[in-house]
Design a protein around this motif. Structure first.
Motif, mmCIF file in Angstrom:
data_model
loop_
_atom_site.group_PDB
_atom_site.id
_atom_site.type_symbol
_atom_site.label_atom_id
_atom_site.label_comp_id
_atom_site.label_asym_id
_atom_site.label_seq_id
_atom_site.Cartn_x
_atom_site.Cartn_y
_atom_site.Cartn_z
ATOM 1 N N VAL A 1 0.842 -1.186 0.000
ATOM 2 C CA VAL A 1 0.000 0.000 0.000
ATOM 3 C C VAL A 1 0.875 1.233 0.000
ATOM 4 O O VAL A 1 1.780 1.364 0.832
ATOM 5 C CB VAL A 1 -0.919 -0.003 1.239
ATOM 6 N N LYS A 2 0.621 2.130 -0.917
ATOM 7 C CA LYS A 2 1.369 3.380 -0.989
ATOM 8 C C LYS A 2 0.423 4.549 -0.770
ATOM 9 O O LYS A 2 -0.649 4.602 -1.364
ATOM 10 C CB LYS A 2 2.058 3.520 -2.345
ATOM 11 N N LEU A 3 0.839 5.469 0.086
ATOM 12 C CA LEU A 3 0.033 6.641 0.412
ATOM 13 C C LEU A 3 0.833 7.903 0.114
ATOM 14 O O LEU A 3 1.995 8.011 0.520
ATOM 15 C CB LEU A 3 -0.353 6.634 1.889
ATOM 16 N N VAL A 4 0.220 8.861 -0.579
ATOM 17 C CA VAL A 4 0.914 10.097 -0.939
ATOM 18 C C VAL A 4 0.028 11.280 -0.552
ATOM 19 O O VAL A 4 -1.064 11.460 -1.100
ATOM 20 C CB VAL A 4 1.240 10.156 -2.435
ATOM 21 N N GLU A 5 0.523 12.091 0.390
ATOM 22 C CA GLU A 5 -0.225 13.261 0.836
ATOM 23 C C GLU A 5 0.112 14.483 -0.007
ATOM 24 O O GLU A 5 1.219 14.602 -0.549
ATOM 25 C CB GLU A 5 0.089 13.596 2.301
ATOM 26 N N SER A 6 -0.836 15.401 -0.074
ATOM 27 C CA SER A 6 -0.624 16.688 -0.730
ATOM 28 C C SER A 6 -1.604 17.691 -0.145
ATOM 29 O O SER A 6 -2.542 17.323 0.571
ATOM 30 C CB SER A 6 -0.811 16.568 -2.240
ATOM 31 N N GLY A 7 -1.370 18.979 -0.449
ATOM 32 C CA GLY A 7 -2.316 20.013 -0.042
ATOM 33 C C GLY A 7 -1.869 20.865 1.127
ATOM 34 O O GLY A 7 -2.576 21.807 1.512
ATOM 35 N N GLY A 8 -0.738 20.554 1.714
ATOM 36 C CA GLY A 8 -0.259 21.365 2.816
ATOM 37 C C GLY A 8 0.194 22.733 2.341
ATOM 38 O O GLY A 8 0.295 23.004 1.151
ATOM 39 N N GLY A 9 0.470 23.613 3.307
ATOM 40 C CA GLY A 9 0.945 24.944 2.957
ATOM 41 C C GLY A 9 0.877 25.872 4.142
ATOM 42 O O GLY A 9 0.697 25.452 5.284
ATOM 43 N N LEU A 10 1.037 27.159 3.844
ATOM 44 C CA LEU A 10 1.001 28.207 4.863
ATOM 45 C C LEU A 10 -0.315 28.961 4.737
ATOM 46 O O LEU A 10 -0.695 29.393 3.642
ATOM 47 C CB LEU A 10 2.183 29.158 4.677
ATOM 48 N N VAL A 11 -0.993 29.150 5.868
ATOM 49 C CA VAL A 11 -2.271 29.846 5.871
ATOM 50 C C VAL A 11 -2.380 30.673 7.139
ATOM 51 O O VAL A 11 -1.752 30.349 8.150
ATOM 52 C CB VAL A 11 -3.429 28.827 5.763
ATOM 53 N N GLN A 12 -3.143 31.734 7.084
ATOM 54 C CA GLN A 12 -3.365 32.562 8.266
ATOM 55 C C GLN A 12 -4.406 31.916 9.175
ATOM 56 O O GLN A 12 -5.269 31.148 8.718
ATOM 57 C CB GLN A 12 -3.829 33.947 7.866
ATOM 58 N N ALA A 13 -4.333 32.237 10.432
ATOM 59 C CA ALA A 13 -5.319 31.741 11.392
ATOM 60 C C ALA A 13 -6.730 32.102 10.915
ATOM 61 O O ALA A 13 -6.967 33.203 10.431
ATOM 62 C CB ALA A 13 -5.061 32.333 12.767
ATOM 63 N N GLY A 14 -7.632 31.132 11.047
ATOM 64 C CA GLY A 14 -8.993 31.316 10.567
ATOM 65 C C GLY A 14 -9.214 30.825 9.154
ATOM 66 O O GLY A 14 -10.365 30.708 8.708
ATOM 67 N N GLY A 15 -8.134 30.528 8.465
ATOM 68 C CA GLY A 15 -8.230 30.069 7.081
ATOM 69 C C GLY A 15 -8.497 28.584 6.976
ATOM 70 O O GLY A 15 -8.707 27.890 7.987
ATOM 71 N N SER A 16 -8.488 28.096 5.733
ATOM 72 C CA SER A 16 -8.814 26.692 5.452
ATOM 73 C C SER A 16 -7.778 26.075 4.523
ATOM 74 O O SER A 16 -7.155 26.764 3.719
ATOM 75 C CB SER A 16 -10.192 26.589 4.784
ATOM 76 N N LEU A 17 -7.629 24.761 4.662
ATOM 77 C CA LEU A 17 -6.822 23.959 3.754
ATOM 78 C C LEU A 17 -7.518 22.619 3.582
ATOM 79 O O LEU A 17 -8.220 22.162 4.491
ATOM 80 C CB LEU A 17 -5.411 23.720 4.306
ATOM 81 N N ARG A 18 -7.285 21.984 2.437
ATOM 82 C CA ARG A 18 -7.766 20.623 2.233
ATOM 83 C C ARG A 18 -6.589 19.730 1.883
ATOM 84 O O ARG A 18 -5.904 19.965 0.874
ATOM 85 C CB ARG A 18 -8.827 20.537 1.142
ATOM 86 N N LEU A 19 -6.353 18.741 2.704
ATOM 87 C CA LEU A 19 -5.308 17.759 2.455
ATOM 88 C C LEU A 19 -5.889 16.570 1.699
ATOM 89 O O LEU A 19 -7.045 16.196 1.913
ATOM 90 C CB LEU A 19 -4.694 17.276 3.770
ATOM 91 N N SER A 20 -5.068 15.998 0.831
ATOM 92 C CA SER A 20 -5.463 14.811 0.090
ATOM 93 C C SER A 20 -4.468 13.694 0.357
ATOM 94 O O SER A 20 -3.272 13.940 0.528
ATOM 95 C CB SER A 20 -5.506 15.100 -1.413
ATOM 96 N N CYS A 21 -4.972 12.469 0.343
ATOM 97 C CA CYS A 21 -4.130 11.288 0.496
ATOM 98 C C CYS A 21 -4.490 10.337 -0.634
ATOM 99 O O CYS A 21 -5.563 9.715 -0.606
ATOM 100 C CB CYS A 21 -4.346 10.635 1.849
ATOM 101 N N ALA A 22 -3.624 10.261 -1.624
ATOM 102 C CA ALA A 22 -3.855 9.374 -2.757
ATOM 103 C C ALA A 22 -3.301 7.994 -2.440
ATOM 104 O O ALA A 22 -2.178 7.868 -1.942
ATOM 105 C CB ALA A 22 -3.187 9.932 -4.010
ATOM 106 N N THR A 23 -4.091 6.975 -2.721
ATOM 107 C CA THR A 23 -3.685 5.616 -2.371
ATOM 108 C C THR A 23 -3.351 4.814 -3.624
ATOM 109 O O THR A 23 -3.804 5.143 -4.718
ATOM 110 C CB THR A 23 -4.812 4.916 -1.607
ATOM 111 N N SER A 24 -2.578 3.753 -3.443
ATOM 112 C CA SER A 24 -2.171 2.906 -4.554
ATOM 113 C C SER A 24 -3.319 1.994 -4.965
ATOM 114 O O SER A 24 -4.349 1.939 -4.315
ATOM 115 C CB SER A 24 -0.960 2.079 -4.158
ATOM 116 N N GLU A 25 -3.102 1.293 -6.029
ATOM 117 C CA GLU A 25 -4.104 0.344 -6.499
ATOM 118 C C GLU A 25 -4.263 -0.772 -5.481
ATOM 119 O O GLU A 25 -3.400 -1.600 -5.321
ATOM 120 C CB GLU A 25 -3.687 -0.241 -7.853
#
Length: 123
Positions: free
Chosen positions: A2-26
């Motif tokens: 099983v392979k897992l790859v995260e993405s979507g991180g970053g820098l944001v101000q307090a009160g803001g939003s982010l969406r993280l993704s975790c793509a999985t293998s076949e």
């Protein structure tokens, strides 16, 4: 494997939003549980949220309830929608998976891990 790859991180101000993704293998995840953990510098890795692949049942740490939402889609991707972010949410966020549907909150219960994605929240 099983392979897992995260993405979507970053820098944001307090009160803001982010969406993280975790793509999985076949792989068939019908009997798996997926989770997000995070680790801040000098601190232990801590549970954030988990979801059961078969029915979408979720579980959350008290510190993120009402602000974060874990979800999945049919393309083998798990998401973590993070709203109303606080500076104390700053950490490296890891996606994890385990065979079996119990939603554990401790890292040793998970068999597979991604490489992590940095989330930084400024005051």
């Amino acid at each position: 494997q099983v392979k897992l790859v995260e993405s979507g991180g970053g820098l944001v101000q307090a009160g803001g939003s982010l969406r993280l993704s975790c793509a999985t293998s076949e792989h068939s995840f019908s009997d798996f549980a997926m989770a997000w953990f995070r680790q801040a510098p000098g601190k232990e890795r801590e549970f954030v949220a988990a979801i059961r692949w078969s029915d979408g049942k979720g579980d959350y740490a008290n510190s993120v309830k009402g602000r974060f939402t874990i979800s999945k889609d049919n393309d083998k991707t798990v998401y973590l929608q993070m709203n109303a972010l606080k500076p104390e949410d700053t950490a490296v966020y890891y996606c994890a998976a385990r065979a079996g549907e119990w939603l554990y909150q401790t890292p040793p219960q998970y068999d597979y891990w991604g490489q992590g994605t940095q989330v930084s929240v400024s005051p």
